[in-house]
Design an enzyme around this catalytic site. Structure first.
Site, short mmCIF file in Angstrom:
data_model
loop_
_atom_site.label_atom_id
_atom_site.label_comp_id
_atom_site.label_asym_id
_atom_site.label_seq_id
_atom_site.Cartn_x
_atom_site.Cartn_y
_atom_site.Cartn_z
N TYR A 155 9.31 1.89 -4.72
CA TYR A 155 8.04 2.55 -4.85
C TYR A 155 7.31 2.73 -6.02
O TYR A 155 6.08 2.74 -6.14
CB TYR A 155 8.02 3.91 -4.09
CG TYR A 155 8.80 4.10 -2.94
CD1 TYR A 155 8.79 2.99 -2.03
CD2 TYR A 155 9.18 5.08 -2.21
CE1 TYR A 155 9.47 2.89 -0.63
CE2 TYR A 155 9.83 5.19 -1.01
CZ TYR A 155 9.90 4.00 -0.16
OH TYR A 155 10.49 3.99 1.02
N LEU A 177 4.74 7.72 12.86
CA LEU A 177 3.61 7.77 13.14
C LEU A 177 3.02 6.21 13.45
O LEU A 177 1.81 6.13 13.79
CB LEU A 177 2.64 8.47 12.42
CG LEU A 177 3.14 9.90 12.31
CD1 LEU A 177 1.99 10.51 11.42
CD2 LEU A 177 3.19 10.68 13.44
N HIS A 229 18.67 -0.12 0.88
CA HIS A 229 17.30 -0.27 1.50
C HIS A 229 17.15 -1.17 2.72
O HIS A 229 16.51 -0.82 3.63
CB HIS A 229 16.09 -0.55 0.23
CG HIS A 229 14.79 -0.20 0.68
ND1 HIS A 229 14.09 0.39 -0.57
CD2 HIS A 229 14.01 0.29 1.72
CE1 HIS A 229 12.86 0.64 0.12
NE2 HIS A 229 12.98 0.76 1.51
N LYS A 247 4.53 10.63 5.57
CA LYS A 247 3.73 10.60 4.29
C LYS A 247 2.26 11.04 4.57
O LYS A 247 1.58 10.73 5.59
CB LYS A 247 3.67 9.35 4.04
CG LYS A 247 2.48 9.03 2.64
CD LYS A 247 2.13 7.58 2.65
CE LYS A 247 0.84 7.37 1.71
NZ LYS A 247 0.36 6.10 1.80
N SER A 248 1.70 11.71 3.68
CA SER A 248 0.29 12.30 3.55
C SER A 248 -0.09 12.77 2.37
O SER A 248 0.94 13.18 1.44
CB SER A 248 -0.08 13.39 4.48
OG SER A 248 -1.21 13.61 4.64
N VAL A 249 -1.12 12.45 1.69
CA VAL A 249 -1.71 12.76 0.46
C VAL A 249 -2.48 14.14 0.56
O VAL A 249 -2.95 14.44 -0.32
CB VAL A 249 -2.11 11.83 -0.47
CG1 VAL A 249 -1.21 10.75 -0.62
CG2 VAL A 249 -3.58 11.44 0.35
N ARG A 296 -2.64 18.34 5.78
CA ARG A 296 -1.96 17.55 6.89
C ARG A 296 -0.64 17.74 6.54
O ARG A 296 0.58 17.69 7.30
CB ARG A 296 -2.47 16.03 6.89
CG ARG A 296 -3.70 15.67 7.42
CD ARG A 296 -4.14 14.59 7.37
NE ARG A 296 -5.31 13.99 7.64
CZ ARG A 296 -6.08 12.75 7.30
NH1 ARG A 296 -5.27 12.00 7.09
NH2 ARG A 296 -7.26 12.59 7.99
#
Length: 272
Positions: free
Chosen positions: A49, A189, A107, A229-231, A235
């Site tokens: 990442y 999602l 991974h 994940k969300s930024v 949320r």
């Protein structure tokens, strides 16, 4: 707040974690701190990442290190070997700067290279040395898992795989259950593509929650875990607010009918 799950090494895993895949470097610290403030206690990172230094800075500045589980992953390309895994882990230790790591994963199995068992033996060494508490894998299929277990006797604590209503992975989940492996979903999602699904929109309206909450609740009721994940702070909070409703049998049957086998990410056999 979602519950935690027992792992086969005696530790516990928060059912919902905050994922940092594709979180821009410049936003990583802000997003991590917002996630911690919202209540996330599992932060899911990886060397691939490219934002581990910023993740470490956020963890240290939060003052909450003892409350958090921090995860990273060994990428394994261009070189997948025990020696490379140990070298990459040392780099992750330096980048994070937070002491012993809580969770380290392979991974991708990259099965055609025939090296993942050797890598796993390196992981076992790291665990025995106290440098990582829990070891697991990601994107492993049942045959890969069976080989790991047969050749080392050490069962991964979890397998992080793509899973969502289009791709529930029932057969793999059954294998996990037989061997005490937790199923942890990435892309829970469907990389956001499920959020506009009319069936899920109707179920969300029925419960007066978001589609994301419906799908994450579905993951929990399957007995697994998810990394989301969300930024966006709102949320982030909403994705943890999963206790005030429950999917009934009709909901679960309706969601089951969405299974198509469609992936939104790479198949393990295509990542070599």
């Amino acid at each position: 707040m979602p519950a935690t799950l027992d792992l086969n090494d005696g530790t516990r895993l928060p059912s919902v974690g905050l994922g940092l895949y594709k979180v821009p470097i410049a936003q990583t610290s802000e997003v991590t701190l917002a996630g911690i403030e919202a209540g996330y206690r599992l932060i899911d990172g990886a060397s691939f990442y490219g934002n581990e230094r910023e993740l470490g800075e956020a963890i240290r500045s939060s003052g909450r290190r003892d409350d958090l589980l921090v995860a990273s992953k060994f990428w394994g390309d261009p070189v997948q070997s025990r020696a490379q895994a140990l070298e990459d882990f040392a780099e992750t230790e330096r980048e994070l700067g937070i002491g012993p790591l809580d969770l380290y994963l392979i991974h991708w199995p990259r099965s055609s290279r025939g090296a993942f068992v050797d890598v796993w033996r390196g992981f076992i060494e790291l665990q025995q040395q106290g440098r990582v508490r829990t070891i697991g894998v990601a994107n492993f299929e049942a045959d890969d898992l069976r080989r790991l277990i047969d050749e080392t006797g050490v069962v991964p604590a979890l397998n992080q795989v793509e899973s969502h209503p289009w791709l529930p992975q029932h057969a793999l989940r059954s294998f996990h259950d037989e061997h005490g492996i937790v199923t942890q979903a990435w892309s829970p999602l469907g990389r956001g593509r499920l959020l506009d699904d009319p069936t899920l929109v109707r179920i969300a309206a029925k419960h007066a929650v978001s589609v994301a909450q419906i799908v994450l609740r579905w993951h929990l009721q399957l007995g697994g875990a998810a990394v989301v994940k969300s930024v966006h702070p709102e949320r982030l909070r909403q994705n943890l607010d999963l206790d005030g409703f429950e999917l009934d049998d009709d909901d679960l049957a309706t969601i089951a009918a969405l299974e198509s086998g469609q992936r939104t990410g790479t198949h393990p056999r295509d990542r070599q």
